[in-house]
Design a protein around this motif. Structure first.
Motif, PDB file in Angstrom:
ATOM      1  N   MET A   1       0.921  -1.146   0.062  1.00 34.06           N
ATOM      2  CA  MET A   1      -0.081  -0.077   0.084  1.00 34.06           C
ATOM      3  C   MET A   1       0.842   1.253  -0.078  1.00 34.06           C
ATOM      4  SD  MET A   1      -3.184  -1.188  -0.110  1.00 34.06           S
ATOM      5  CE  MET A   1      -4.040   0.542   0.344  1.00 34.06           C
ATOM      6  N   PRO A   2       0.329   2.463  -0.530  1.00 42.81           N
ATOM      7  CA  PRO A   2       1.323   3.652  -0.485  1.00 42.81           C
ATOM      8  C   PRO A   2       1.851   3.702   0.954  1.00 42.81           C
ATOM      9  CG  PRO A   2      -0.900   4.036  -1.604  1.00 42.81           C
ATOM     10  CD  PRO A   2      -0.973   2.563  -0.987  1.00 42.81           C
ATOM     11  N   GLU A   3       2.850   4.274   1.193  1.00 46.17           N
ATOM     12  CA  GLU A   3       3.371   4.236   2.532  1.00 46.17           C
ATOM     13  C   GLU A   3       2.799   5.385   3.470  1.00 46.17           C
ATOM     14  OE1 GLU A   3       5.031   4.685  -0.579  1.00 46.17           O
ATOM     15  OE2 GLU A   3       6.722   3.347  -0.729  1.00 46.17           O
ATOM     16  N   CYS A   4       2.398   6.449   2.865  1.00 48.17           N
ATOM     17  CA  CYS A   4       1.568   7.318   3.703  1.00 48.17           C
ATOM     18  C   CYS A   4       0.127   7.144   3.989  1.00 48.17           C
ATOM     19  CB  CYS A   4       2.045   8.843   3.142  1.00 48.17           C
ATOM     20  SG  CYS A   4       3.804   9.096   3.160  1.00 48.17           S
ATOM     21  N   GLY A   5      -0.479   6.179   3.106  1.00 49.99           N
ATOM     22  CA  GLY A   5      -1.822   5.848   3.435  1.00 49.99           C
ATOM     23  C   GLY A   5      -2.451   5.703   1.909  1.00 49.99           C
ATOM     24  N   ALA A   6      -3.637   5.058   2.032  1.00 47.51           N
ATOM     25  CA  ALA A   6      -4.524   4.899   0.645  1.00 47.51           C
ATOM     26  C   ALA A   6      -4.947   6.250   0.542  1.00 47.51           C
ATOM     27  CB  ALA A   6      -5.471   3.912   0.845  1.00 47.51           C
ATOM     28  N   PRO A   7      -4.674   6.535  -0.808  1.00 41.68           N
ATOM     29  CA  PRO A   7      -5.316   7.988  -1.171  1.00 41.68           C
ATOM     30  C   PRO A   7      -6.881   8.064  -0.744  1.00 41.68           C
ATOM     31  CG  PRO A   7      -4.146   7.158  -3.044  1.00 41.68           C
ATOM     32  CD  PRO A   7      -4.149   6.213  -2.081  1.00 41.68           C
ATOM     33  N   PHE A   8      -7.809   6.857  -0.850  1.00 41.69           N
ATOM     34  CA  PHE A   8      -9.241   7.113  -0.545  1.00 41.69           C
ATOM     35  C   PHE A   8      -9.320   7.308   0.830  1.00 41.69           C
ATOM     36  CE2 PHE A   8      -8.348   2.284   0.025  1.00 41.69           C
ATOM     37  CZ  PHE A   8      -8.786   2.008   1.457  1.00 41.69           C
TER      38      PHE A   8
ATOM     39  N   ILE B   1       7.128  12.184   5.062  1.00 40.76           N
ATOM     40  CA  ILE B   1       6.983  11.415   3.641  1.00 40.76           C
ATOM     41  C   ILE B   1       8.202  10.460   3.620  1.00 40.76           C
ATOM     42  CG2 ILE B   1       6.763  11.483   1.186  1.00 40.76           C
ATOM     43  CD1 ILE B   1       4.960  14.107   1.625  1.00 40.76           C
ATOM     44  N   ARG B   2       9.535  10.997   3.854  1.00 40.40           N
ATOM     45  CA  ARG B   2      10.791  10.644   3.487  1.00 40.40           C
ATOM     46  C   ARG B   2      10.852   9.380   4.638  1.00 40.40           C
ATOM     47  NH1 ARG B   2      14.050   8.082   2.240  1.00 40.40           N
ATOM     48  NH2 ARG B   2      16.006   8.284   1.268  1.00 40.40           N
ATOM     49  N   ASN B   3      10.359   9.569   5.792  1.00 43.21           N
ATOM     50  CA  ASN B   3      10.468   8.561   6.825  1.00 43.21           C
ATOM     51  C   ASN B   3       9.598   7.420   6.625  1.00 43.21           C
ATOM     52  OD1 ASN B   3       9.308   7.304   9.210  1.00 43.21           O
ATOM     53  ND2 ASN B   3      11.158   8.746  10.178  1.00 43.21           N
ATOM     54  N   ARG B   4       8.264   7.583   6.188  1.00 45.10           N
ATOM     55  CA  ARG B   4       7.275   6.509   5.926  1.00 45.10           C
ATOM     56  C   ARG B   4       7.772   5.666   4.714  1.00 45.10           C
ATOM     57  NH1 ARG B   4       5.158   5.065  10.312  1.00 45.10           N
ATOM     58  NH2 ARG B   4       7.479   5.393  10.751  1.00 45.10           N
ATOM     59  N   THR B   5       8.462   6.397   3.776  1.00 47.47           N
ATOM     60  CA  THR B   5       8.732   5.749   2.451  1.00 47.47           C
ATOM     61  C   THR B   5       9.799   4.655   2.640  1.00 47.47           C
ATOM     62  OG1 THR B   5       9.765   7.616   1.626  1.00 47.47           O
ATOM     63  CG2 THR B   5       7.824   7.129   0.606  1.00 47.47           C
ATOM     64  N   THR B   6      10.658   5.315   3.700  1.00 51.21           N
ATOM     65  CA  THR B   6      11.731   4.288   4.173  1.00 51.21           C
ATOM     66  C   THR B   6      11.327   3.218   5.155  1.00 51.21           C
ATOM     67  OG1 THR B   6      13.261   6.400   3.835  1.00 51.21           O
ATOM     68  CG2 THR B   6      14.218   4.523   5.314  1.00 51.21           C
ATOM     69  N   LYS B   7      10.597   3.602   6.171  1.00 46.75           N
ATOM     70  CA  LYS B   7      10.263   2.604   7.264  1.00 46.75           C
ATOM     71  C   LYS B   7       9.278   1.739   7.178  1.00 46.75           C
ATOM     72  CE  LYS B   7      13.118   4.636  10.729  1.00 46.75           C
ATOM     73  NZ  LYS B   7      13.437   5.120  12.106  1.00 46.75           N
ATOM     74  N   THR B   8       8.120   2.291   6.391  1.00 46.16           N
ATOM     75  CA  THR B   8       7.051   1.260   6.071  1.00 46.16           C
ATOM     76  C   THR B   8       6.508   0.916   4.813  1.00 46.16           C
ATOM     77  OG1 THR B   8       5.179   2.697   5.824  1.00 46.16           O
ATOM     78  CG2 THR B   8       5.950   2.874   8.088  1.00 46.16           C
ATOM     79  N   ASN B   9       5.858   0.001   4.843  1.00 41.68           N
ATOM     80  CA  ASN B   9       5.237  -0.334   3.435  1.00 41.68           C
ATOM     81  C   ASN B   9       3.600  -0.148   3.273  1.00 41.68           C
ATOM     82  OD1 ASN B   9       7.511  -1.103   1.615  1.00 41.68           O
ATOM     83  ND2 ASN B   9       7.704  -2.920   2.712  1.00 41.68           N
ATOM     84  N   GLY B  10       3.415   0.781   4.411  1.00 40.36           N
ATOM     85  CA  GLY B  10       1.980   1.029   4.350  1.00 40.36           C
ATOM     86  C   GLY B  10       1.171   0.115   5.282  1.00 40.36           C
TER      87      GLY B  10
END
Ligand code: MLT
Length: 396
Positions: free
Chosen positions: A73-80, A268-277
Motif C-alpha cells: 500500500m502507499p506508505e503514507c496511506g491509501a489515497p481514498f 514522507i521520507r520517513n514513511r517511504t523508508t520505514k513502512t510499506n503502508g
C-alpha cells in the motif's frame, strides 16, 4: 562489543499497563475463584460496528480476486482514506489538505515513531499526569524531559510557563488520564507560546470523539496559528473500537517548517523508508467509520461507554468522592479516599473487591493520591464494580 542503548537502563522496571497486568495475573492465579472486574487499561469491550465489519469483509474479498487485489500500500496511506479523513476535518471547518493526512497503525505506535523527526538534543515537555508512553519514548531516545505538573487547582489543564521551555510539547485533550479538556482559549495560549519559542506541539487527539461540549475543540487545528507549530495524532482505537485492529492518522501541515525543513516532507521520507503502508483491508474498514452510517454506529458505541461513565460517576457522587472526567472523556480520575496512596488504593481494590483500576502515580509523580477508572468495560462489569465500590466506600 555492541553497545546497547543504555537509555533503557533509565526506564522504570516495567511499562505501567504491563506491570499492572502482571500483578493482576498473579492475583488471579492465587485466587482462581474470584471474579476480577477490569476498569484498568482503556481497552474497548464492544465489537467493531456493522459498517466496519462489512467493509473489512469486502476488503478480504477484494484480496481474493486478481482484479481487485492490492499488494504494497502507499506508505503514507491509501489515497481514498487520506481524502476521506481530510474531508472529515474540512466538514468540521478545519482546513486540512489530503496530503497533510498520514495513515498510521495507531496513535501509540505513531507517537513513538514520530520522534524520528526531532533532533536527539531537543527537549520534551510533558504535562503530567500523562500517558506514560510520552515519557518512556523520550527516555529511550535519551531526551531531556521537562515535567509540568497539573492539579485540580488548574483543572488539570495548565497554562504555558516561561520557566518551562521545551522543543517538543505534548498536549492530550480530552486528557488521558484526567479526562480534562483544554478550552479554545487555553489551547490558543499554548499555540502562541509554541510559535513564539519555535516549539512543536504533539497534540494527542485520541479521545476527541468523546467530547460532548460544543465549545471544546476536537482538533488543535481549530486554533489560529496551529498550522505552524503542531502535529496532531489521532486513532480509531477508542473512536471506533480498533484497539485490536490498529488504525490511526496523523496530520502534519505543510506550513510546519523549522530550519528550512518541512516536517510534512520529512515524514514522507520517513514513511517511504520505514513502512510499506498499513494493510489495505484495515484501511478499507477504517474508511467505513467516516460514512454517515459508520458515524451513527460508532456514536451508539460511544454512548454505551458514556452510560458506563454515568454508572461510576453516580457512585462517586453518592460517596462524595472528588473526581474529574467522565463527561468529555472515557476516563474518570478520582481522589483516593482517606488520603490513601494510589498504589495502596490499587491493592485495596484488588484485594477486597477485585476491581482493577490504574494508580495515578503511574502517570507521573503528581498523580500520587489519585486513581483512574476506564469506562470501556462491559456494562455488566461496570455495574458490578459500582456496587462493590459503593459497599467498600461505605465501610472505609
Ligand atoms: C490507556 O489505558 O491509557 C490506554 O488504553 C493505553 C493506550 O491507548 O495505549
Amino acid at each position: 562489543m555492541t553497545e546497547p542503548n543504555m537509555n533503557y537502563a533509565n526506564l522504570k522496571d516495567s511499562y505501567l499497563f504491563f506491570g499492572i497486568a502482571q500483578k493482576v495475573k498473579k492475583y488471579s492465579e492465587i485466587n482462581p475463584d474470584k471474579k476480577i472486574l477490569r476498569l484498568g487499561i482503556g481497552d474497548v469491550s464492544l465489537p467493531l460496528c456493522k459498517s466496519v465489519i462489512s467493509a473489512l469483509t469486502e476488503g478480504v474479498s477484494d484480496q481474493a480476486e486478481k482484479s481487485s487485489f492490492h499488494g504494497y500500500m502507499p506508505e503514507c496511506g491509501a489515497p481514498f482514506l487520506r481524502t476521506t479523513i481530510a474531508e472529515f476535518y474540512r466538514k468540521r471547518g478545519v482546513k486540512v489538505a489530503d496530503d497533510e493526512v498520514f495513515i498510521s497503525s495507531g496513535a501509540s505506535d505513531e507517537l513513538g515513531d514520530i520522534l524520528d523527526l526531532f533532533d536527539k538534543d531537543n527537549s520534551a515537555l510533558v504535562i503530567e499526569p500523562a500517558y506514560p508512553a510520552y515519557v518512556d519514548a523520550n527516555v529511550i531516545a535519551g531526551r531531556k524531559i521537562i515535567h509540568l505538573a497539573s492539579s485540580l487547582d488548574n483543572g488539570f489543564t495548565p497554562e504555558p510557563d516561561e520557566d518551562k521551555l521545551a522543543d517538543i510539547i505534548y498536549i492530550c485533550s480530552p486528557n488521558n488520564p484526567t479526562g480534562a479538556v483544554f478550552t479554545k482559549e487555553k489551547l490558543k495560549k499554548w499555540v502562541d507560546f509554541a510559535n513564539a519559542h519555535g516549539s512543536i506541539i504533539l497534540f494527542d487527539a485520541a479521545y476527541e470523539a468523546f467530547i460532548e461540549d460544543d465549545s471544546v475543540p476536537h482538533s488543535i487545528f481549530e486554533i489560529d496559528g496551529a498550522e505552524s507549530c503542531a502535529i496532531e495524532v489521532c486513532s480509531l482505537s477508542k473512536t471506533a473500537g480498533f484497539t485490536g485492529t490498529r488504525l490511526g492518522y496523523t496530520v502534519i501541515p505543510k506550513a510546519l517548517v523549522r530550519n528550512g525543513m518541512s516536517f510534512n516532507a520529512m515524514w514522507i521520507r520517513n514513511r517511504t523508508t520505514k513502512t510499506n503502508g498499513v494493510s489495505y483491508i484495515i484501511q478499507k474498514g477504517g474508511a467505513a467509520v467516516f460514512t454517515e452510517q459508520g458515524q451513527k454506529e460508532i456514536k451508539e458505541n460511544i454512548a454505551y461507554y458514556k452510560e458506563n461513565a454515568k454508572v461510576l460517576m453516580r457512585v462517586l457522587d453518592e460517596c462524595k468522592i472528588e473526581y474529574t472526567g467522565g463527561k468529555n472523556a472515557p476516563y474518570i480520575w478520582l481522589k483516593c479516599p482517606n488520603n490513601l496512596g494510589s498504589w495502596e488504593f490499587f491493592d485495596l481494590l484488588l484485594d477486597k473487591i477485585q476491581v482493577v483500576g490504574t494508580p495515578g502515580e503511574g502517570f507521573g509523580s503528581c498523580g500520587e493520591g489519585y486513581f483512574r477508572f476506564s469506562t470501556f468495560g462491559s456494562r455488566e462489569d461496570t455495574l458490578h464494580a459500582a456496587e462493590r465500590l459503593k459497599d467498600l466506600f461505605g465501610n472505609l
